[in-house]
Write an enzyme that holds these catalytic residues in place. Structure first.
Site, PDB file in Angstrom:
ATOM      1  CG  MET A   1      47.273   6.330  33.590  1.00  0.00           C
ATOM      2  SD  MET A   1      45.660   6.747  34.254  1.00  0.00           S
ATOM      3  CE  MET A   1      45.103   7.892  32.999  1.00  0.00           C
ATOM      4  CB  CYS A   2      50.940   4.725  38.521  1.00  0.00           C
ATOM      5  SG  CYS A   2      51.704   6.308  38.108  1.00  0.00           S
TER       6      CYS A   2
END
Length: 260
Positions: A1-2
């Site tokens: 994910m970010c």
């Protein structure tokens, strides 16, 4: 994910040191290669820089590393796409106006089957679940408070409620600021540190770089840094609990609580 990076402080401060380590994760020490962005509040204005290139190879990111922009509230993001193509309009942070102020938002996570009904007051430009969540959050905020901007306690209570509602659809780690406070919510992972007198020497985990903060600060300075994963290996970072909301004002944790 970010991954997310935020800064809140009681005097305008640059984020060059923290951003240098953070940007390294955008394609070198980690896999977040699908764009990046950073927003600086300056008075009533916001300087916004976004790029769909990886932070490690972006000329714009190099500018940020070399240009000590000073701000009391900063939000940065490096993207690993889960929804939406790798395009400029899908890069965080996102900015909108509400009550005559800019609001800046960035999200780390993945919201499944999240399709709220938007009434047109705030609409996404790109195709991410993150920007849709931002528009929905602002829409609900305006519905709750109308034309009158709420005080910080009321806004914090609203944020606890809306974060819990949206987080029911998946992972919702976020940062939101109107230039006066920095709201942060953790679904899975966030860490923070408050640097204040006596200031330490800090060394980045992802880069061969150290700084003695006592040489570039005054005894009155207080700087809170919030990030997905700790940026330094010789400082004591505090990890959030899942579901926890923390609000930072002037470098202090103004509010910490469970989203409910």
């Amino acid at each position: 994910m970010c991954q997310l990076l935020g800064m809140n402080c009681n005097t305008p401060t640059d984020i060059v040191f923290s951003f240098t380590g953070f940007a390294t994760r955008g394609g070198l020490t980690d896999e977040h290669k699908d764009g990046w962005g950073i927003a600086f509040f300056e008075g009533n204005g916001v300087r916004l820089f976004v790029d769909h290139q990886p932070a490690m190879s972006s000329p714009v990111a190099e500018l940020i590393k070399r240009y000590p922009i000073q701000s009391e509230n900063v939000i940065a993001h490096i993207r690993k796409a889960t929804q939406g193509e790798v395009t400029l309009e899908n890069c965080h942070p996102f900015v909108r106006e509400c009550w005559g102020k800019y609001w800046v938002f960035a999200h780390n996570g993945d919201l499944k089957n999240f399709a709220p009904q938007l009434n047109g007051s705030f609409l996404p430009v790109g195709s991410t679940d993150s920007e849709t969540a931002f528009c929905y959050l602002l829409q609900r905020m305006r519905e709750r408070f109308g034309e009158q901007s709420p005080d910080l306690p009321a806004l914090s209570r609203f944020m606890q409620e809306i974060c819990a509602e949206i987080a029911a659809y998946g992972t919702f780690n976020l940062m939101l600021s109107n230039g006066e406070a920095l709201f942060t919510h953790c679904s899975t992972k966030l860490h923070y540190i408050v640097r204040q007198y006596p200031f330490p020497t800090a060394s980045l985990s992802d880069e061969q770089m150290s700084v003695d903060f006592s040489e570039v600060t005054t005894p009155r300075d207080k700087v809170a840094v919030i990030v997905t994963e700790p940026l330094t290996h010789n400082e004591c970072w505090t990890q959030y609990q899942p579901g926890e909301l923390k609000v930072f004002v002037d470098g202090d944790v103004w509010l910490a609580g469970e989203a409910a």
